[in-house]
Each structure stands twice: as C-alpha cells, then as structure tokens.
Enzyme design. Structure first.
Site, short mmCIF file in Angstrom:
data_model
loop_
_atom_site.label_atom_id
_atom_site.label_comp_id
_atom_site.label_asym_id
_atom_site.label_seq_id
_atom_site.Cartn_x
_atom_site.Cartn_y
_atom_site.Cartn_z
N SER A 99 -53.91 97.07 67.58
CA SER A 99 -53.72 95.65 67.89
C SER A 99 -53.50 95.53 69.39
O SER A 99 -53.12 96.52 70.05
CB SER A 99 -52.47 95.16 67.15
OG SER A 99 -52.07 93.88 67.61
N TYR A 106 -43.69 95.75 64.05
CA TYR A 106 -45.16 95.73 64.21
C TYR A 106 -45.56 96.34 65.56
O TYR A 106 -46.46 97.18 65.63
CB TYR A 106 -45.64 94.28 64.09
CG TYR A 106 -47.14 94.11 64.04
CD1 TYR A 106 -47.82 94.16 62.83
CD2 TYR A 106 -47.87 93.86 65.19
CE1 TYR A 106 -49.20 93.98 62.77
CE2 TYR A 106 -49.25 93.67 65.14
CZ TYR A 106 -49.90 93.73 63.93
OH TYR A 106 -51.26 93.55 63.88
P1 NAD Z 1 -54.86 90.92 55.81
O1 NAD Z 1 -53.49 90.56 55.36
O2 NAD Z 1 -55.96 89.97 55.64
O3 NAD Z 1 -55.28 92.30 55.16
C1 NAD Z 1 -54.40 93.39 55.06
C2 NAD Z 1 -54.93 94.39 54.06
O4 NAD Z 1 -53.98 95.45 53.94
C3 NAD Z 1 -55.11 93.79 52.66
O5 NAD Z 1 -56.27 94.33 52.05
C4 NAD Z 1 -53.86 94.27 51.93
O6 NAD Z 1 -54.03 94.35 50.54
C5 NAD Z 1 -53.71 95.65 52.56
N1 NAD Z 1 -52.37 96.19 52.33
C6 NAD Z 1 -51.18 95.65 52.65
N2 NAD Z 1 -50.19 96.43 52.20
C7 NAD Z 1 -50.77 97.49 51.60
C8 NAD Z 1 -50.27 98.64 50.93
N3 NAD Z 1 -48.97 98.88 50.79
N4 NAD Z 1 -51.18 99.51 50.42
C9 NAD Z 1 -52.51 99.26 50.53
N5 NAD Z 1 -53.03 98.22 51.16
C10 NAD Z 1 -52.16 97.33 51.67
O7 NAD Z 1 -54.67 91.33 57.35
P2 NAD Z 1 -55.71 91.47 58.57
O8 NAD Z 1 -55.38 90.42 59.54
O9 NAD Z 1 -57.10 91.62 58.07
O10 NAD Z 1 -55.19 92.83 59.21
C11 NAD Z 1 -55.87 94.06 59.06
C12 NAD Z 1 -55.42 95.00 60.17
O11 NAD Z 1 -55.76 94.45 61.44
C13 NAD Z 1 -53.90 95.22 60.19
O12 NAD Z 1 -53.61 96.57 60.53
C14 NAD Z 1 -53.45 94.30 61.30
O13 NAD Z 1 -52.25 94.73 61.88
C15 NAD Z 1 -54.62 94.43 62.26
N6 NAD Z 1 -54.72 93.33 63.21
C16 NAD Z 1 -54.90 92.05 62.77
C17 NAD Z 1 -55.00 91.05 63.71
C18 NAD Z 1 -55.21 89.61 63.31
O14 NAD Z 1 -55.13 88.73 64.18
N7 NAD Z 1 -55.50 89.31 62.06
C19 NAD Z 1 -54.92 91.33 65.07
C20 NAD Z 1 -54.73 92.64 65.47
C21 NAD Z 1 -54.64 93.64 64.52
#
Ligand code: NAD
Length: 263
Positions: free
Chosen positions: A145, A158
């Site tokens: 991130s 985080y």
């Molecule tokens: P999201 O909530 O849409 O998806 C998260 C996924 O992780 C889901 O499939 C969920 O089921 C899975 N998950 C959560 N807990 C779990 C567990 N205990 N075991 C197995 N799976 C589990 O989130 P997102 O925004 O798509 O985020 C995905 C990644 O990208 C994360 O690591 C997040 O930190 C990173 N990220 C997101 C953003 C953003 O703006 N959305 C920005 C930077 C980084």
C-alpha cells in the site's frame, strides 16, 4: 496484450472481492490457472469461481484458507501444486483495515491485522519458494500500500503491517535472486473497493465528518490526481511483473498512487 503467461498457475489470496478478484481475473484471462481464496458466502464464491472459469477457459479453483491460520495457508499452496502441477505466481493480497486512535486501538484488532496483512505473506511465501525454486521460475507479488511507504493517523496496525510487507519483500528478493524467482511489492493508493467503503465510514466516525467530506477531504486529498486508482492499472503492473519482461525487477516497492508518496 499477451504477456506470455499461458499455462502458468497462480494463487491470489483474498480474491473473493476487490483488488484480489480483479487480479485473479486478469491472470485467468491471460491463460493462467488460478486458485481463488478469501472469505464470503460459499454459494456466492462458487458462482464467482464458475463464472471466471467459464469466461476465461482456464482452471479456476477455490481454497478457503483463513489467512490467520499458518496450517491452512500451507495447505492452500500445496493444493495449488496438486491441482495444477506447478505454481508460478503468488499474489499476497488478502488484507483488512481498522481505523482508531492508538490509545483506543483494540489489541485483538492489532493482532488480526498483523496476521492477515503481514504474517500470511510470510507463510505463503515460505511454502511457495521451494516449488518456485525447483521450477527455476516464480513471481511473488505482495500487495502492500502507499501505507507501506508513508503513514496516516489512526491506522497504526495497517501502516505497521504494510511497512513490514515492504521489508519482507526486500529480504525475500535478496534470498531468491539467483533462482529465477522475483519478489516485489505493489503499493496502491486508494482504490474504490469494499475495504475503502469501510474506511470511509470509520474515518467519518473518527474525524467527525460526513462520508462525502471524507472522500473529498481525506481520501482523495492524499492523491494528487484526485482520482481513485483502477483495477486495470494494478492488473497491468501485476502482469508485467509476472511476465519475462519483469525478470530484473526484484525487491522493488512500486507505487501506483497518483503521486501520493511523491509529496
Ligand atoms: P476487500 O475488502 O475488497 O478484499 C479483501 C479480501 O481479503 C477479501 O477477499 C476478503 O475475503 C479477504 N480476507 C480478509 N480476511 C481474510 C482472512 N482472514 N482469510 C482469507 N481472506 C481474507 O479489500 P481490497 O481493497 O480489495 O484490498 C485488497 C488488498 O489491497 C489489501 O491487502 C489492502 O490492504 C490492499 N490495498 C487496498 C487499497 C484500497 O484502496 N482498496 C489500497 C492499498 C492497498
């Protein structure tokens, strides 16, 4: 575009939703067999799996490993090798967020975020490396991130976890540099996913703002382009890293954040 990945096999953790699902889709449409993983309603997950398999023509499997459980993570990696006979791409993507001032931060939430956002990448990488080394080729891509590079208030766990992911990425990259394997981190800025929707609500509460104010003044305020990062932009970088063109990119933390961390 053809990235030359046809016939390869991948795991994308946390791919029942958001970024992970988009990355799994992008790999599948390049001819890569994929193991999906993540939480959700079993019926919905099966629908998603079957739809992706039908649309892409590759084998799409699902493994329900809970990213807080080392034994289940190891089993997911073994499952991919059993199903596909190989493992070329591991995307450590699963992640959760919790927003709170540090003095009120629930200890259980800290432990959960460190386990899912950081430690699960260690366990999956540990299990995947022997397979990739034996193949003489592999790609590990950690979805860190912008918060792996800079901090924001109220996101202690985080930010700590994502900085940890960046450090793990560099260490693994050095260890496997001569084995045909690379390890890199993608550091996205804000992408409009369910995780960000949750943050908008939490930030509104923590800062005493409306949700509209949070989007305008907190979320997109950090991003100089004033635009959310898209799934396609992240998928493009993943496919490049997974391809032969990405072979010399190793140990890098690649920002896709509209200039956020340039400030
Ligand atoms: P999201 O909530 O849409 O998806 C998260 C996924 O992780 C889901 O499939 C969920 O089921 C899975 N998950 C959560 N807990 C779990 C567990 N205990 N075991 C197995 N799976 C589990 O989130 P997102 O925004 O798509 O985020 C995905 C990644 O990208 C994360 O690591 C997040 O930190 C990173 N990220 C997101 C953003 C953003 O703006 N959305 C920005 C930077 C980084």
């Amino acid at each position: 575009m053809d990235y030359g990945l046809k016939g390869q096999a991948a795991i994308v953790t946390g791919s029942t939703s958001g970024i992970g699902h988009a990355l799994a889709e992008a790999l599948a449409h390049q001819g890569v067999d994929v193991v999906l993983n993540g939480l959700g309603d079993p019926g919905e997950i099966e629908k998603t799996r079957a739809a992706l398999e039908a649309a892409s023509g590759v084998r799409v499997r699902y493994h329900a490993a809970d990213m807080t459980r080392p034994d289940e993570i190891a089993d997911m990696v073994a499952f991919a090798e059993r199903e596909f006979g190989r493992l070329d791409v591991l995307v450590n993507n699963a992640g959760v967020q919790f927003v709170s001032p540090i003095e009120d931060f629930p200890t259980a939430r800290w432990d959960q975020i460190i386990a899912i956002n950081l430690t699960s990448a260690f366990h999956a990488t540990k299990a995947a490396i022997p397979i990739m080394k034996a193949q003489g080729r592999g790609r590990i891509v950690n979805i860190a991130s912008a918060h792996g590079l800079v901090a924001s208030p109220f996101k202690g766990a985080y930010v700590a976890a994502k900085h940890g992911v960046v450090g793990l990425t560099k260490t693994v990259a050095l260890e496997i540099a001569q084995d045909g394997v690379t390890c890199n981190a993608i550091c996205p800025g804000y992408v409009h996913t369910p995780l960000v929707d949750g943050q908008i609500k939490d930030q509104a509460k923590a800062r005493g703002l409306t949700e509209e104010q949070v989007v305008k003044d907190v979320i997109l305020a950090a991003q100089p382009t004033k635009k959310f990062v898209t799934f396609e932009q992240l998928a493009g970088l993943l496919l490049y890293l997974a391809s032969d063109m990405g072979a010399s990119v190793n140990g890098a933390s690649l920002s896709v954040d509209g200039g956020w961390t340039a400030e």
